[in-house]
Design a protein around this motif. Structure first.
Motif: not given
Length: 263
Positions: A62-81
């Motif tokens: 949501x914050x990406x779509x409304x341009x509050x954050x950039x793409x690289x700021x919303x990507x998170x790692x998971x427990x799966x490599x």
């Protein structure tokens, strides 16, 4: 690499859409593919299924779509490599009203993708988990995608529902995204003891021909249990029949480089 952004879509709920996103992406990651899951469903089931919170988190689609954050700021790692995530939030449910005056809102996600090709290029595949409706969010996903995977439940009325979906895909191709194609149709919740499952399987293959994956996803309680542990089933219990089916699908997915037109 072409055709790397793939929406998993069906306007019906409960057909195994999110289960497919999470487990196909995880299977491909285990097989060495770098994958990104984008949870575009306000329910956020793909988010919690990958062990992340879908509440009180600034890093979300949501914050990406409304341009509050950039793409690289919303990507998170998971427990799966090799598997990363852009999580969902219930705020997504208000996006359609909030963007009512924006004539280009259908292209919101596509524009973000086009502006961030350098980031997306590090992924072999990007999977978008769509909401169970033909809403603005679904259209945004269709416009932003190269290909589609359509889970089809092997139960009554399933084929009738997919006919409506194919018409929507064709309209989007004609008006908004002429490059969009159906990569494959996946039969889910198959019960070999149920005569109807076999009949839907046969009818789907007769109608959609080579679009239907050879791999069929069976009904399996472990597939239902895994999300409550915040893990893909292919991690939670990699030896169960559901996990084996998704690994088979991942191998078939990788071997089928050419997509099939939705037309």
């Amino acid at each position: 690499m072409k055709n790397k952004i793939i929406s998993v879509i069906n306007q019906k709920g409960g057909v195994g859409k999110t289960t497919t996103v999470v487990n196909l992406a995880a299977s491909l990651s285990i097989l060495g593919q770098k994958t990104l899951v984008i949870d575009l469903d306000p329910q956020g089931n793909a988010t919690t299924g990958l062990g992340k919170s879908n509440t009180n988190n600034e890093k979300n689609i949501y914050n990406l779509l409304i341009r509050k954050l950039n793409l690289n700021e919303v990507i998170e790692s998971t427990s799966v490599q090799n598997l990363e995530l852009i999580s969902s939030t219930v705020n997504l449910s208000g996006l359609e009203v909030e963007t009512a005056t924006n004539e280009d809102r259908a292209f919101t996600l596509k524009k973000i993708f086009d502006e961030n090709k350098n980031i997306l290029n590090k992924y072999d595949y990007v999977f978008i988990d769509c909401p169970p409706s033909l809403s603005l969010l679904t259209v945004i996903a269709l416009v932003g995608s190269d290909e589609l995977v359509v889970p089809l439940q092997t139960e009554f009325f399933a084929l009738e529902g997919i006919t409506q979906l194919i018409k929507t895909i064709d309209r989007v191709k004609e008006n908004l995204n002429p490059q969009l194609s159906v990569r494959g149709i996946l039969l889910t919740m198959f019960d070999k003891r149920n005569k109807l499952s076999g009949e839907v399987d046969t009818e789907a293959r007769n109608h959609f021909k080579s679009k239907v994956y050879n791999t069929v996803i069976p009904r399996n309680v472990r597939l239902s249990e895994a999300p409550s542990h915040g893990l893909p089933c292919v991690i939670y219990d990699k030896t169960c029949v559901g996990s084996k089916a998704y690994f088979d699908l991942a191998n078939e997915f990788l071997s089928n480089k050419e997509s099939v037109s939705a037309a």
